[in-house]
Write an enzyme that holds these catalytic residues in place. Structure first.
Site, PDB file in Angstrom:
ATOM      1  NE  ARG A 159      90.018  88.499  78.134  1.00 33.77           N
ATOM      2  CZ  ARG A 159      89.891  87.215  77.841  1.00 33.77           C
ATOM      3  NH1 ARG A 159      90.967  86.495  77.551  1.00 33.77           N
ATOM      4  NH2 ARG A 159      88.704  86.631  77.809  1.00 33.77           N
TER       5      ARG A 159
ATOM      6  CE  LYS B 103      89.695 102.440  69.219  1.00 34.10           C
ATOM      7  NZ  LYS B 103      90.996 101.786  69.415  1.00 34.10           N
TER       8      LYS B 103
ATOM      9  CD  GLU C 149      92.767 104.415  66.893  1.00 27.84           C
ATOM     10  OE1 GLU C 149      91.816 103.869  67.493  1.00 27.84           O
ATOM     11  OE2 GLU C 149      93.938 104.117  67.088  1.00 27.84           O
TER      12      GLU C 149
ATOM     13  CE  LYS D 172      93.767 105.925  70.016  1.00 29.23           C
ATOM     14  NZ  LYS D 172      93.451 105.077  71.160  1.00 29.23           N
TER      15      LYS D 172
HETATM   16  C1  5MM Z   1      94.896  99.150  72.790  1.00 26.89           C
HETATM   17  O1  5MM Z   1      94.892  98.776  71.420  1.00 26.89           O
HETATM   18  C2  5MM Z   1      93.676  99.077  70.757  1.00 26.89           C
HETATM   19  C3  5MM Z   1      92.966  97.872  70.297  1.00 26.89           C
HETATM   20  O2  5MM Z   1      93.561  97.239  69.246  1.00 26.89           O
HETATM   21  P1  5MM Z   1      92.956  95.829  68.700  1.00 26.89           P
HETATM   22  O3  5MM Z   1      91.536  96.049  68.283  1.00 26.89           O
HETATM   23  O4  5MM Z   1      93.878  95.539  67.557  1.00 26.89           O
HETATM   24  O5  5MM Z   1      93.084  94.837  69.801  1.00 26.89           O
HETATM   25  C4  5MM Z   1      93.914 100.146  69.684  1.00 26.89           C
HETATM   26  O6  5MM Z   1      92.797 100.470  68.944  1.00 26.89           O
HETATM   27  C5  5MM Z   1      94.357 101.377  70.407  1.00 26.89           C
HETATM   28  O7  5MM Z   1      93.248 101.994  71.009  1.00 26.89           O
HETATM   29  C6  5MM Z   1      95.030 102.374  69.508  1.00 26.89           C
HETATM   30  O8  5MM Z   1      95.656 101.811  68.396  1.00 26.89           O
HETATM   31  C7  5MM Z   1      96.076 103.120  70.299  1.00 26.89           C
HETATM   32  O9  5MM Z   1      96.936 102.213  70.905  1.00 26.89           O
HETATM   33  P2  5MM Z   1      98.490 102.463  70.853  1.00 26.89           P
HETATM   34  O10 5MM Z   1      99.083 101.254  71.516  1.00 26.89           O
HETATM   35  O11 5MM Z   1      98.856 102.607  69.404  1.00 26.89           O
HETATM   36  O12 5MM Z   1      98.726 103.743  71.641  1.00 26.89           O
END
Ligand code: 5MM
Length: 339
Positions: free
Chosen positions: A46, A136, A177, A219
């Protein structure tokens, strides 16, 4: 609360020509991404993967901020440099995903409530000390048979507003978001209605909880049909409906809207953002805060092999540049083909 300082950070995060890299996948989400490319989900992998992105000077020149999972915020690069310093050196603002995830909501089958408010002020102070300048929190809203419910939207809106208030009190810009998900066969009208209702209730709660709109970034999802809807929408329809929904619900005091990609293809996410920016002048800056739509290409190019690091950086730079252009309304499909 120092609102001028918060507003300065928020404005930096939505600098025209740049956008936010959402690299905040939790350990279980990055597992899904690594499974696709045959990479073992270890802490070292990671770290190595994210270090490749943060050291990609070309790609990072289009990035205004990076959202980190807490592990990454406290991780060092292979040479001992904190990863957060690499982000700062690249000219981007580091931030932290601080919710504890969307959990099944009691008495609301099929819906979720995002958790993580307990102990948040003390944790965010530590994160700020380590270098985070924004945070966020993501709420997920499902469209389905009699969904979303008012109860679930209200509970999520309240949690988002409490989180945002805590952020501002400790000196972090909250990214708020509320994501209306693309999962399902619903049409674009259903997404339009759910997005408008969600945003109305979110801004009502933000006002009640005394959140200063000048010191936050929104967002949201774009207004799109469900992934399995038989009638998909044109780029123009998505742009027109999205802008109409935001004009009706998002106050002009918000410095910027940084969209999630939500499962759209890389190119669709870019095309939609560019088309929306062409509908200006708009009261807020419009940019990207993509996870998958920025990282799917570099992940595939890397595939866990150190010798592929440069190819991964090129793939990342391309998507970041395309989205940077989209944030100015200047993206064109021919640029993808030329690349
Ligand atoms: C990168 O994905 C983020 C984290 O998700 P998990 O907490 O489920 O692991 C997610 O919050 C992300 O910041 C947003 O959904 C935007 O990602 P996408 O892939 O929809 O552009």
């Amino acid at each position: 609360m120092d609102l001028n300082a918060l507003n300065d950070i928020a404005e930096r995060m939505v600098t025209p020509g740049k956008g936010i890299l959402a690299a905040d996948e939790s350990t279980s989400t990055i597992q899904k991404r690594f499974d696709k490319i045959g990479v073992e989900n270890t802490e070292a992998n990671r770290r190595d993967y994210r270090e490749i992105l943060f050291r990609a000077a070309d790609g990072m020149s289009h990035i205004s901020g990076v959202i980190l999972f807490r592990e990454t915020l406290y991780q060092d690069a292979a040479d001992g440099t904190p990863l957060v310093r690499l982000i700062e050196r690249a000219g981007a603002v580091p931030g932290i995903k601080c919710d504890a995830g969307a959990k099944p909501m009691a008495l609301f089958p099929g819906e979720t409530l995002t958790e993580g408010l307990d102990g948040l002020p003390a944790q965010l102070l530590k994160d700020r000390e380590r270098g985070a300048r924004f945070a966020k929190w993501r709420a997920t809203i499902y469209i389905g048979d009699r969904l979303p419910t008012l109860g679930a939207i209200k509970a999520n809106a309240h949690a988002l507003a409490r989180y945002a208030a805590i952020c501002q009190e400790v000196g972090l810009v909250p990214i708020v978001e509320p994501e209306v998900l693309m999962d399902g066969a619903h049409d674009i009208e259903a997404c339009d209605a759910a997005t408008r209702l969600t945003l109305r209730l979110v801004f009502q709660e933000l006002a009640e909880q005394r959140v200063a709109l000048e010191g936050m970034v929104l967002k949201p999802n774009m207004v799109v049909p469900g992934q399995d809807c038989p009638r998909q929408a044109s780029v123009e329809e998505v742009a027109r409906r999205s802008i109409a929904a935001f004009k009706a619900t998002v106050p002009a005091a918000v410095p910027g809207i940084a969209f999630l990609s939500g499962g759209q293809s890389d190119e669709a996410a870019t095309a939609h953002l560019s088309a929306m920016n062409q509908l200006g002048p708009l009261p807020w800056k419009l940019t990207f805060s993509y996870g998958r739509a920025l990282q799917a290409a570099p992940q595939k190019a890397w595939s866990g092999k150190p010798e592929n690091a440069a190819a991964a950086q090129r793939a990342f730079a391309h998507r970041a540049r395309m989205n940077g252009l989209a944030s100015l309304g200047k993206w064109e499909g021919v640029l993808e083909k030329a690349a």
